[in-house]
Design a protein around this motif. Structure first.
Motif, mmCIF file in Angstrom:
data_model
loop_
_atom_site.group_PDB
_atom_site.id
_atom_site.type_symbol
_atom_site.label_atom_id
_atom_site.label_comp_id
_atom_site.label_asym_id
_atom_site.label_seq_id
_atom_site.Cartn_x
_atom_site.Cartn_y
_atom_site.Cartn_z
ATOM 1 N N GLU A 1 0.835 -1.201 0.000
ATOM 2 C CA GLU A 1 0.000 0.000 0.000
ATOM 3 C C GLU A 1 0.870 1.251 0.000
ATOM 4 O O GLU A 1 2.012 1.239 0.438
ATOM 5 C CB GLU A 1 -0.944 0.022 1.203
ATOM 6 C CG GLU A 1 -0.241 0.054 2.548
ATOM 7 C CD GLU A 1 -1.224 0.114 3.705
ATOM 8 O OE1 GLU A 1 -2.424 0.332 3.463
ATOM 9 O OE2 GLU A 1 -0.784 -0.040 4.855
ATOM 10 N N GLN A 2 0.288 2.306 -0.530
ATOM 11 C CA GLN A 2 0.984 3.589 -0.585
ATOM 12 C C GLN A 2 0.004 4.705 -0.254
ATOM 13 O O GLN A 2 -1.184 4.633 -0.578
ATOM 14 C CB GLN A 2 1.601 3.817 -1.976
ATOM 15 C CG GLN A 2 2.465 5.083 -2.066
ATOM 16 C CD GLN A 2 3.237 5.165 -3.378
ATOM 17 O OE1 GLN A 2 2.711 4.858 -4.437
ATOM 18 N NE2 GLN A 2 4.493 5.569 -3.300
ATOM 19 N N ASP B 1 -4.161 7.514 1.744
ATOM 20 C CA ASP B 1 -5.171 6.484 1.988
ATOM 21 C C ASP B 1 -6.492 7.034 2.511
ATOM 22 O O ASP B 1 -7.439 6.284 2.723
ATOM 23 C CB ASP B 1 -4.635 5.436 2.960
ATOM 24 C CG ASP B 1 -4.316 6.006 4.345
ATOM 25 O OD1 ASP B 1 -4.472 7.236 4.546
ATOM 26 O OD2 ASP B 1 -3.902 5.230 5.221
#
Length: 327
Positions: free
Chosen positions: A139-140, A143
């Motif tokens: 994930e990056q 968010d």
């Protein structure tokens, strides 16, 4: 509002001057005058040259994102734009080299208008992905945690990669000054107003949104800036202040003015001894077909109250409000 300052009571008790440290230089504000010195890269104090930008790392105050924008505007600047990998890299180098690694900095960028569409104030898109945004396995950022994270900051916990966060958090900030070429005849900032003051109405005012103080403390803070708590003599100036507060998104703040009837109950005077105007259209409605002031000896200081739509209101001098200073 919670705030943190490197010296006690926000610019207070610093003899008769205020020193703002900015890495390679400092600027003194005394008696309303500013000696602006050039720094590297065509920048003027308190801005320093970092890569191809003139930046001011504001570490003496922690404010919301909107308050940070107004603070930069008071310096004829904007929150810093980080739109190239080189800029991000050099900002991180500067932070590490100057002992700022515990600070958490607002920079320009938001998706508040359209979720997921990150834009700078110029309307240009914020760069996404590597090497800008923090990433872990799978994930990056961004968010949009809890669907409330619409503003951009450089987070020390993520080694100053970009991260999205709630715009109402309190953080330090990085302002960016437009670079003026050495052969340019254009002034760097309004020559009439020193740093943190803006020309509103008829004179230079400082809206100290980063400090919550009693009336007496607020007056001392203004003295530290070489000024005084503001007096408003013309109704058009009250209108100009009202419009500025809404233009800059700081209309939720209440500001001390330099009026009081502490010396003689019912006789309102400014700190210079001139009488405060009474009645409409200056003072707010108090109910029962009457106007402020209505607090008697318990409310002896003059306030532009956000809940009262920034009309004059009398208030207890011990309330913690923001100073509005003038020079």
């Amino acid at each position: 509002m919670w705030f943190q300052l490197s010296v006690s009571l926000t610019f207070l008790l610093v003899a008769k001057a205020l020193r703002l440290w900015c890495g390679h230089g400092e600027v003194w504000l005394s008696c309303g005058c500013v000696d602006v010195e050039s720094t590297s890269g065509g920048c003027t104090s308190p801005f320093v040259g970092v890569f191809d930008q003139c930046l001011y790392f504001v570490t003496f105050a922690e404010v919301t994102h909107q308050e940070a924008r107004q603070m930069c505007h008071s310096l004829d600047a904007e929150l810093a734009i980080v739109d190239t990998a080189g800029r991000l890299s050099n900002i991180i180098y500067y932070i590490n080299d100057n002992g700022l690694t515990t600070k958490d900095f607002w920079i320009d960028g938001s998706d508040a208008e359209t979720e997921g569409d990150w834009r700078f104030y110029t309307g240009e898109p914020v760069p996404m992905g590597t090497p800008f945004w923090m990433a872990s396995i799978g994930e990056q950022q961004p968010d949009d945690s809890n669907t409330t994270e619409d503003c951009l900051h450089l987070f020390p916990g993520y080694s100053f990669y970009m991260n999205d966060v709630n715009c109402m958090r309190y953080k330090n900030l990085i302002c960016e000054q437009p670079i003026v070429e050495s052969n340019s005849s254009l002034p760097v900032r309004d020559a009439e107003c020193p740093p943190f003051f803006v020309f509103v109405g008829y004179r230079c005012l400082a809206f100290m949104t980063w400090a919550e103080q009693t009336w007496t403390e607020a007056r001392q803070s203004c003295h530290g800036l070489g000024g005084e708590l503001a007096a408003i003599y013309e109704i058009e100036e009250l209108r100009a202040i009202y419009l500025y507060l809404h233009q800059e998104g700081i209309a939720g703040h209440s500001f001390w003015l330099g009026g009081s009837d502490a010396a003689n109950e019912g006789v309102w005077v400014w700190t210079d001894g001139y009488q405060v105007e009474t009645g409409a259209p200056w003072w707010g409605y108090a109910g029962s077909y009457s106007l402020e002031p209505d607090g008697g000896s318990d409310e002896n200081c003059l306030l532009l109250d956000a809940e009262g739509f920034h009309y004059f209101r009398d208030a207890s001098c011990d309330l913690l409000m923001n100073p509005l200073c003038s020079i």
